[in-house]
Design an enzyme around this catalytic site. Structure first.
Site, PDB file in Angstrom:
ATOM      1  N   ARG A  98       0.282  11.998  -0.676  1.00 36.17           N
ATOM      2  CA  ARG A  98       1.598  11.814  -0.042  1.00 36.17           C
ATOM      3  C   ARG A  98       2.336  13.126  -0.206  1.00 36.17           C
ATOM      4  NH1 ARG A  98       5.827   6.861  -0.449  1.00 36.17           N
ATOM      5  NH2 ARG A  98       4.253   6.091   0.993  1.00 36.17           N
TER       6      ARG A  98
ATOM      7  N   HIS B 123       2.260   8.016   8.927  1.00 36.24           N
ATOM      8  CA  HIS B 123       2.005   7.101   7.806  1.00 36.24           C
ATOM      9  C   HIS B 123       0.893   6.148   8.286  1.00 36.24           C
ATOM     10  CE1 HIS B 123       2.492   5.075   4.158  1.00 36.24           C
ATOM     11  NE2 HIS B 123       3.688   4.567   4.271  1.00 36.24           N
TER      12      HIS B 123
ATOM     13  N   GLN C 197       0.071   2.646   6.633  1.00 32.03           N
ATOM     14  CA  GLN C 197       1.114   1.657   6.918  1.00 32.03           C
ATOM     15  C   GLN C 197       0.843   1.000   8.272  1.00 32.03           C
ATOM     16  OE1 GLN C 197       4.124   0.862   5.012  1.00 32.03           O
ATOM     17  NE2 GLN C 197       4.066  -0.810   6.477  1.00 32.03           N
TER      18      GLN C 197
ATOM     19  N   ASP D 242      12.790   1.068  10.434  1.00 31.14           N
ATOM     20  CA  ASP D 242      12.551   1.855   9.220  1.00 31.14           C
ATOM     21  C   ASP D 242      13.860   2.565   8.872  1.00 31.14           C
ATOM     22  OD1 ASP D 242      11.387   3.337   7.120  1.00 31.14           O
ATOM     23  OD2 ASP D 242      10.435   4.802   8.466  1.00 31.14           O
TER      24      ASP D 242
ATOM     25  N   CYS E 280       8.677  -1.365   7.153  1.00 32.12           N
ATOM     26  CA  CYS E 280       7.656  -0.870   6.220  1.00 32.12           C
ATOM     27  C   CYS E 280       8.132  -0.918   4.763  1.00 32.12           C
ATOM     28  CB  CYS E 280       7.263   0.559   6.585  1.00 32.12           C
ATOM     29  SG  CYS E 280       8.674   1.683   6.639  1.00 32.12           S
TER      30      CYS E 280
ATOM     31  N   ARG F  91      -1.001  -3.941   2.935  1.00 30.46           N
ATOM     32  CA  ARG F  91      -1.329  -2.552   2.594  1.00 30.46           C
ATOM     33  C   ARG F  91      -2.614  -2.509   1.767  1.00 30.46           C
ATOM     34  NH1 ARG F  91       2.635   1.262   2.588  1.00 30.46           N
ATOM     35  NH2 ARG F  91       0.824   2.633   2.331  1.00 30.46           N
TER      36      ARG F  91
HETATM   37  N1   CP Z   1       5.985   1.475   2.841  1.00 29.86           N
HETATM   38  C1   CP Z   1       5.685   2.380   1.884  1.00 29.86           C
HETATM   39  O1   CP Z   1       4.921   3.322   2.092  1.00 29.86           O
HETATM   40  O2   CP Z   1       6.246   2.123   0.678  1.00 29.86           O
HETATM   41  P1   CP Z   1       6.265   3.153  -0.543  1.00 29.86           P
HETATM   42  O3   CP Z   1       7.062   4.342  -0.135  1.00 29.86           O
HETATM   43  O4   CP Z   1       6.901   2.385  -1.678  1.00 29.86           O
HETATM   44  O5   CP Z   1       4.854   3.534  -0.879  1.00 29.86           O
HETATM   45  N1  NVA Z   2      10.084   6.978   7.003  1.00 32.16           N
HETATM   46  C1  NVA Z   2      10.103   6.636   5.605  1.00 32.16           C
HETATM   47  C2  NVA Z   2       8.971   5.722   5.266  1.00 32.16           C
HETATM   48  C3  NVA Z   2       8.904   5.277   3.844  1.00 32.16           C
HETATM   49  C4  NVA Z   2       7.711   4.414   3.567  1.00 32.16           C
HETATM   50  C5  NVA Z   2      10.039   7.917   4.783  1.00 32.16           C
HETATM   51  O1  NVA Z   2       9.269   8.818   5.131  1.00 32.16           O
HETATM   52  O2  NVA Z   2      10.748   8.006   3.790  1.00 32.16           O
END
Ligand code: CP
Ligand code: NVA
Length: 320
Positions: free
Chosen positions: A103, A130, A133, A226, A266, A294
């Protein structure tokens, strides 16, 4: 040749369907004597430059339940690209582990990691996508719509961000009627608009952009949102709260969608901003089903990358 899952586009539409079938089978088999554990002795390194609850927990559980092992590398001590170059981190990791999940702030970082290693890399969220997701989301949609994607209509309301980009690609690949409504200037990246249109023309799906959320959700079976400011955009939060106000998912907006529509997010959610408490805690929301999925979706992705033959046999029902 090694495969990655950095973008939804790394899997063909056929492979995305196989991944969903595999995820559904793995979900059914979880905690039964039939559950397969083909990854004994295999290991996955996880690097998180940004916070996480769902992704972090479900990636570790996914590989452990498949028989393997996960270790988290402390991103603040490795300092990708600062303490040492991203390729040097990759050249080290590939000597020890079988798979890397990352990430990161920038898409370029996860691509550089992949380019430096002969082992698969999974994108656990970056600024552009993502993808894990999106697979979990479509597993949830498939369950709720009994697997008839070409009849599904979904509207994403909010920022044209990473989550939106991956949904655009997977929905277009699977034949969904997918619409996106954003405030002017916050539309998805042009590359994803072009790819979504290309994929939709091959699948029988459709893709359209709006700046009017009420028009965009008209008759929709699924309404997805989101956060308005993603991780890394915190300093824009206040400004975005004003700009995105008419893109809040609330009861009034849902009155334009299908009577039996489902609401997806999400998570994490900001109640009172992109979604009201009444909606996310109400009967239409399926957000914790998405969160549960997930785990199953990531098991399927990991298995496809590390043990594609077993993945194919299990998805086809030849094991168990
Ligand atoms: N939806 C999602 O990716 O959650 P986190 O940021 O908690 O991993
Ligand atoms: N768009 C959000 C998604 C979090 C799971 C971010 O990148 O923070």
């Amino acid at each position: 040749m090694k495969r990655d899952f950095i973008s939804i586009d790394n899997f063909s539409p056929v492979e995305l369907r196989e991944t969903l079938r595999l995820a559904a089978r793995l979900k059914k088999a979880r905690n039964t004597p039939l559950e397969i554990r083909p990854l004994v002795g295999r290991s996955m390194a996880m690097i998180f430059e940004k916070p996480s609850l769902r992704t972090r927990v479900t990636f570790e559980l996914a590989i452990v339940e498949l028989g393997g092992h996960a270790l988290e590398i402390n991103a603040s001590s490795v300092k990708l690209g600062e303490r040492e170059s991203v390729p040097d981190v990759g050249h080290n990791l590939e000597r020890w582990v079988d798979l890397v999940t990352a990430r990161v702030f920038r898409n370029e970082t996860v691509r550089m990691l992949s380019d430096s290693m002969q082992i698969p890399v999974i994108n656990a969220l970056c600024d552009m996508e993502h993808p894990c997701q999106a697979v979990a989301d479509m597993l949830t949609v498939e369950e709720l719509s009994r697997g008839v994607f070409p009849k599904v209509s979904m509207t994403y309301v909010g920022d044209g961000n990473n989550v939106c980009h991956s949904l655009m690609l997977i929905c277009a690949a699977l034949g969904v009627d997918f619409r996106v409504s954003t405030p002017g200037g916050y539309e998805p990246d042009k590359h994803f608009i072009t790819r979504a249109n290309e994929l939709a023309s091959g699948s029988g799906g459709s893709f359209s952009l709006f700046n009017d959320p009420a028009k965009a959700v008209a008759g929709a079976g699924f309404v997805y949102t989101d956060v308005w400011a993603s991780m890394g955009q915190e300093e824009e939060s206040e400004q975005r709260r004003k700009i995105f106000l008419d893109h809040q998912v609330n009861s009034e907006l849902l009155s334009h969608a299908a009577d039996d529509c489902y609401v997806l997010h999400c998570l994490p959610a900001h109640r009172g901003e992109e979604i009201t408490g009444e909606v996310i805690d109400g009967p239409r929301a399926r957000v914790f089903d998405q969160a549960e999925n997930r785990l199953h979706a990531q098991k399927a992705v990991i298995l496809k990358l590390l043990a594609p033959d077993i993945a194919a046999e299990f998805a086809a029902g030849e094991i168990a």
